[in-house]
Design an enzyme around this catalytic site. Structure first.
Site, short mmCIF file in Angstrom:
data_model
loop_
_atom_site.label_atom_id
_atom_site.label_comp_id
_atom_site.label_asym_id
_atom_site.label_seq_id
_atom_site.Cartn_x
_atom_site.Cartn_y
_atom_site.Cartn_z
N ASP A 67 -7.14 4.49 -4.29
CA ASP A 67 -7.76 4.34 -2.96
C ASP A 67 -8.36 5.72 -2.66
O ASP A 67 -8.59 6.50 -3.59
CB ASP A 67 -6.72 3.90 -1.91
CG ASP A 67 -7.37 3.41 -0.61
OD1 ASP A 67 -7.81 2.25 -0.56
OD2 ASP A 67 -7.47 4.19 0.36
N LYS A 117 0.87 -1.19 0.00
CA LYS A 117 0.00 0.00 0.00
C LYS A 117 0.89 1.22 0.00
O LYS A 117 2.02 1.19 0.48
CB LYS A 117 -0.88 0.01 1.25
CG LYS A 117 -2.09 0.91 1.14
CD LYS A 117 -3.24 0.21 0.46
CE LYS A 117 -4.43 1.10 0.27
NZ LYS A 117 -5.61 0.32 -0.16
P1 NDP Z 1 -12.92 7.97 -2.57
O1 NDP Z 1 -11.84 8.95 -2.37
O2 NDP Z 1 -13.47 7.74 -3.93
O3 NDP Z 1 -14.14 8.28 -1.61
C1 NDP Z 1 -13.98 8.33 -0.23
C2 NDP Z 1 -15.28 8.76 0.39
O4 NDP Z 1 -15.19 8.60 1.80
C3 NDP Z 1 -15.57 10.22 0.14
O5 NDP Z 1 -16.95 10.42 0.11
C4 NDP Z 1 -14.94 10.88 1.35
O6 NDP Z 1 -15.48 12.15 1.66
C5 NDP Z 1 -15.26 9.88 2.44
N1 NDP Z 1 -14.22 9.99 3.48
C6 NDP Z 1 -12.89 9.81 3.31
N2 NDP Z 1 -12.23 10.04 4.46
C7 NDP Z 1 -13.18 10.35 5.34
C8 NDP Z 1 -13.14 10.68 6.71
N3 NDP Z 1 -11.97 10.75 7.39
N4 NDP Z 1 -14.33 10.93 7.33
C9 NDP Z 1 -15.50 10.87 6.64
N5 NDP Z 1 -15.59 10.56 5.34
C10 NDP Z 1 -14.45 10.31 4.72
O7 NDP Z 1 -12.35 6.58 -1.98
P2 NDP Z 1 -12.87 5.11 -2.23
O8 NDP Z 1 -14.33 5.08 -2.43
O9 NDP Z 1 -12.00 4.49 -3.24
O10 NDP Z 1 -12.48 4.43 -0.84
C11 NDP Z 1 -13.41 4.33 0.25
C12 NDP Z 1 -12.98 3.21 1.19
O11 NDP Z 1 -12.96 1.98 0.45
C13 NDP Z 1 -11.57 3.35 1.76
O12 NDP Z 1 -11.55 2.78 3.05
C14 NDP Z 1 -10.71 2.49 0.83
O13 NDP Z 1 -9.55 2.05 1.47
C15 NDP Z 1 -11.68 1.35 0.57
N6 NDP Z 1 -11.44 0.55 -0.60
C16 NDP Z 1 -11.35 1.11 -1.85
C17 NDP Z 1 -11.15 0.33 -2.96
C18 NDP Z 1 -11.12 0.88 -4.33
O14 NDP Z 1 -11.02 0.09 -5.27
N7 NDP Z 1 -11.23 2.19 -4.53
C19 NDP Z 1 -10.97 -1.13 -2.83
C20 NDP Z 1 -11.18 -1.64 -1.50
C21 NDP Z 1 -11.38 -0.81 -0.44
P3 NDP Z 1 -14.66 13.47 1.32
O15 NDP Z 1 -14.81 13.66 -0.16
O16 NDP Z 1 -15.30 14.52 2.11
O17 NDP Z 1 -13.24 13.22 1.73
O1 2IT Z 2 -7.98 -1.45 -0.60
C1 2IT Z 2 -7.96 -1.93 -1.76
O2 2IT Z 2 -8.12 -3.14 -1.95
C2 2IT Z 2 -7.74 -1.02 -2.88
N1 2IT Z 2 -7.67 0.19 -2.66
C3 2IT Z 2 -7.60 -1.54 -4.27
C4 2IT Z 2 -6.22 -2.07 -4.50
C5 2IT Z 2 -5.89 -2.47 -5.92
O3 2IT Z 2 -4.71 -2.73 -6.13
O4 2IT Z 2 -6.76 -2.51 -6.79
#
Ligand code: NDP
Ligand code: 2IT
Length: 447
Positions: free
Chosen positions: A168, A128
């Site tokens: 992420d 990561k």
């Molecule tokens: P994005 O940046 O697309 O979206 C994140 C969302 O969560 C936004 O709405 C953001 O709001 C909110 N957020 C982030 N930090 C905070 C905080 N401290 N308090 C409240 N709201 C918060 O990220 P993703 O959708 O990609 O990721 C979301 C979660 O999913 C994370 O935990 C990530 O690790 C996990 N994840 C993502 C994957 C992926 O493929 N993208 C795969 C597996 C897991 P704001 O805009 O206000 O910051």
């Molecule tokens: O937390 C996760 O699994 C991710 N942000 C996606 C990682 C990836 O390599 O697609």
């Protein structure tokens, strides 16, 4: 020595060696707490010190990221890449840009990624990366300069057979484009060094949707085991980013109703079910705040602050924002309000106490390692296609994603059963993920 004495000693060593990294401690503890029965059955893991090696990253990179804003002011951020474990394949995992990023967050995410990637059944190790950079409020040019500076250091550590980053929090298609472009320029090679790329330049249909869709696929499969399904369910989702948006889309396709979404400023409640076209326009196109939604949908209500989101009555809760967003008190509220299932779209969004409440109240709980593995699974498919220089159709990749999520459900459920934790998907995911990594580490000798 008794298995729990061994895991306790390892945990104490982790605390001592990694001071202040509370999220990393939390993630490690959750895994160690489940592994007693595995160590009892496999003394060879104890002898080879597999656990002691597993909790120590293979390599930790921390670097300076200087960049200039549009006004010419200079800023200095800190970049990270933790290459955690390569027993099952090249390091694989996303990059997070968020002001809260520090070593402890990237290490917790890297550690989770090792076991998550193992669960996908694909050949990927875990890693990561990230930086304490906030893309919010920055112009495209500023984000580009930051990404280029970040890559000016990272390029020498990654590669299509070494370490393959992805998105992420705070890192989506725009940032991946800028980082990939700089990597290509520095290395003079066009390879699949990133996943989540644009569709015209090596990206894969479904990667954008994969985490959210996968979350709903595994939840639907788990519900089926008790004769239920997503259809007609009322679902609360937090976040309004990549994972939240595509979880919403899949719930709606399966006939469920999503009534909440949020960002770090507050949450919306739409009793009619959220209108996803509006959300995509606000978040993906305009990059604005979720509160804009209520100026278009008058029945919907916006509440400042995120906490109250879980007070909304729902059948299924899918936290998709960030770590530790759902605590014990909120878990109690959800259980009291009749919530039957919780799936972690985010990484570690529920505190250990909240998970305890779900287990006590027989709320079906699927942890992030299993529930959000669809994103990295489709990343694995993107890597495979890049190597072959081909591209699959949406339908084929989506079917493979579903197949992987159903298999994860079965393997986790079976591991829980075999090791004496029936119905406990936290233990099941940790054990099923761990055993593959442990066997590969044993086979590869002391490295
Ligand atoms: P994005 O940046 O697309 O979206 C994140 C969302 O969560 C936004 O709405 C953001 O709001 C909110 N957020 C982030 N930090 C905070 C905080 N401290 N308090 C409240 N709201 C918060 O990220 P993703 O959708 O990609 O990721 C979301 C979660 O999913 C994370 O935990 C990530 O690790 C996990 N994840 C993502 C994957 C992926 O493929 N993208 C795969 C597996 C897991 P704001 O805009 O206000 O910051
Ligand atoms: O937390 C996760 O699994 C991710 N942000 C996606 C990682 C990836 O390599 O697609």
């Amino acid at each position: 020595m008794a298995a729990n004495t061994i895991t306790q000693a390892i945990y104490e060593q982790v605390l001592k060696r990694n001071p202040g990294e509370v999220e990393f401690h939390q993630a490690v503890k959750e895994v160690l707490d489940c592994l007693g029965p595995v160590l009892e059955k496999h003394p060879e893991y104890v002898e080879a010190k597999i656990l002691e090696r597993l909790v120590e990253p293979e390599r930790q990179l921390i670097f300076r990221v200087p960049w200039q804003d549009d006004k010419g002011n200079i800023h200095v951020n800190r970049g990270f890449r933790i290459e955690f474990n390569s027993a099952l394949g090249p390091y694989k995992g996303g990059i997070r840009f968020h002001p809260t990023v520090y070593l402890g967050i990237i290490k917790f995410l890297g550690f989770e990624q090792v076991l998550k990637n193992s669960l996908t059944g694909l050949t990927m190790g875990g890693g990561k990366g990230g930086a304490d950079f906030d893309p919010k409020g920055k112009t495209d040019a500023e984000v580009m300069r930051f990404c280029q500076s970040f890559m000016n250091e990272l390029f020498r550590h990654i590669g299509p057979d070494t370490d393959i980053p992805a998105g992420d929090i705070g890192v989506g298609g725009r940032e991946i484009g800028f980082m990939f472009g700089q990597y290509k320029r520095l290395c003079n090679e066009f390879t699949g060094v990133f996943t989540g790329k644009g569709l015209e330049w090596g990206g894969l249909l479904v990667r954008n949707e994969a985490t959210g869709y996968g979350l709903v696929y595994i939840m639907d499969e788990a519900l089926k085991a008790s004769g239920k399904s997503t259809e007609s369910m009322t679902v609360s989702i937090s976040g309004a980013g990549n994972v939240a948006i595509y979880a919403t889309e899949k719930v709606q396709q399966l006939g469920g109703k999503v009534v909440t979404l949020s960002d770090s400023n507050g949450f919306i409640y739409d009793p009619d079910g959220v209108n996803l076209d509006t959300v995509k326009q606000i978040k993906e196109v305009e990059r604005k705040r979720i509160k804009e939604y209520v100026s278009i949908h008058k029945n919907a209500k916006y509440t400042e602050g995120c906490h109250g989101i879980w007070d909304v009555k729902c059948d299924i809760a899918l936290p998709c924002a960030t770590q530790n967003e759902l605590d014990e008190a909120t878990a109690k509220t959800l259980a009291r309000n009749g919530c039957i299932a919780v799936g972690e779209g985010a990484n570690m969004p529920c505190t250990p106490e909240a998970v305890g409440v779900f287990h006590e109240n027989k709320v079906l709980f699927i942890p992030g390692k299993a529930a959000n593995a669809g994103g990295v699974a489709v990343s694995g498919l993107e890597m495979a296609q890049n190597s072959q220089r081909i591209s699959w159709t949406f339908e084929k990749t989506d079917a493979e994603l579903k197949n992987i999520m159903v298999t994860i459900y079965k393997n986790t459920s079976q591991a829980a059963e075999v090791y004496g934790y029936p119905g406990n998907f936290v233990a099941g995911a940790n054990i099923a993920g761990f055993i593959k990594v442990a066997n590969a580490m044993l086979a590869q000798g002391l490295v």
